[in-house]
Design an enzyme around this catalytic site. Sequence first.
Site, PDB file in Angstrom:
ATOM      1  N   SER A 162      -5.524   6.026 -11.569  1.00 54.05           N
ATOM      2  CA  SER A 162      -4.424   6.652 -12.321  1.00 54.05           C
ATOM      3  C   SER A 162      -3.485   5.622 -12.920  1.00 54.05           C
ATOM      4  O   SER A 162      -2.588   5.987 -13.688  1.00 54.05           O
ATOM      5  CB  SER A 162      -3.637   7.600 -11.410  1.00 54.05           C
ATOM      6  OG  SER A 162      -4.478   8.617 -10.911  1.00 54.05           O
ATOM      7  N   TYR A 188       3.439   9.946 -11.201  1.00 51.63           N
ATOM      8  CA  TYR A 188       2.483   9.121 -10.465  1.00 51.63           C
ATOM      9  C   TYR A 188       1.766   8.169 -11.410  1.00 51.63           C
ATOM     10  O   TYR A 188       1.604   6.984 -11.119  1.00 51.63           O
ATOM     11  CB  TYR A 188       1.486  10.018  -9.742  1.00 51.63           C
ATOM     12  CG  TYR A 188       0.503   9.264  -8.866  1.00 51.63           C
ATOM     13  CD1 TYR A 188       0.927   8.647  -7.696  1.00 51.63           C
ATOM     14  CD2 TYR A 188      -0.834   9.178  -9.221  1.00 51.63           C
ATOM     15  CE1 TYR A 188       0.033   7.960  -6.885  1.00 51.63           C
ATOM     16  CE2 TYR A 188      -1.739   8.492  -8.415  1.00 51.63           C
ATOM     17  CZ  TYR A 188      -1.301   7.883  -7.260  1.00 51.63           C
ATOM     18  OH  TYR A 188      -2.187   7.199  -6.463  1.00 51.63           O
ATOM     19  N   ASN A 247       0.797  -1.226   0.000  1.00 53.26           N
ATOM     20  CA  ASN A 247       0.000   0.000   0.000  1.00 53.26           C
ATOM     21  C   ASN A 247       0.834   1.282   0.000  1.00 53.26           C
ATOM     22  O   ASN A 247       0.325   2.336  -0.373  1.00 53.26           O
ATOM     23  CB  ASN A 247      -0.929  -0.007   1.224  1.00 53.26           C
ATOM     24  CG  ASN A 247      -1.631   1.296   1.437  1.00 53.26           C
ATOM     25  OD1 ASN A 247      -2.556   1.644   0.711  1.00 53.26           O
ATOM     26  ND2 ASN A 247      -1.199   2.052   2.438  1.00 53.26           N
TER      27      ASN A 247
END
Length: 247
Positions: free
Chosen positions: A136, A147, A83
């Site tokens: 994304s 990102y 995560n």
Amino acid sequence: GKTVLITGAGSGIGAATARRFAQEGANVVLVGRTKDKLAGVAESIDGDKTLVHTADVSKVMEAKAAVEAAVDRFGGLDVLVNNAGIAEQGDVTATDDETFYQIMDINVAGCFHMAKAAMPHLKESGGSIVMTSSVSGLGGDWGMLAYNASKGAVTNMVRAMAMDHAADGVRVNAVCPSLTETDMSSGIRDKPERYEAFMKRIPMARPAKPEDIAPVIAFLASEDAGFVTGVNLPVDGGLSASNGQPQ
């Protein structure tokens, strides 16, 4: 009774996921870079079934040590929740080299290091990996080059690992949230015009809470998802249901 290691467990989705697995009766290993944050989460969980371990998952030896600490404490490992992640804005001209590599080191290499260290133990337990990717990683954003590149890599890492290790009895999946109420998204949520633009695109007209994401991670890790692998599951309030055309 299973053992779950969660990276980026000090806040946001990671903290909510740790609490959810604890509620389900798991041994929970909280991994992150900031001990005080991890300790704060640990206070809300059964201490006898919790281990706090500080590590920077972008560093190979620290990732290995986190897995070893989990196995030493609880005798094995059943679930890895990858995560940990960071985000910065910028297109290709505005993103400096240091920022690009830092994002790739944590978001991509961190997942790689942790999965590689955990895989022998997951093979023994018939366990699973759940990644936190992003919408994304399924499509592009304006001004989020690094990102987007990192989450695109995570999305396809999930598919490749799922294929490679299905025969070993190890499942690999990901959740793909949209805007979520975490520290990472504060720069969006604090800007009224940008926040409103997001709300127009999300059919449920609200951001996710970390507690919306954690149960989906728990499901993907559970035996109820025993025939689910290689899936990048949007948890996005209906955002990805749209073809992009306006209302």
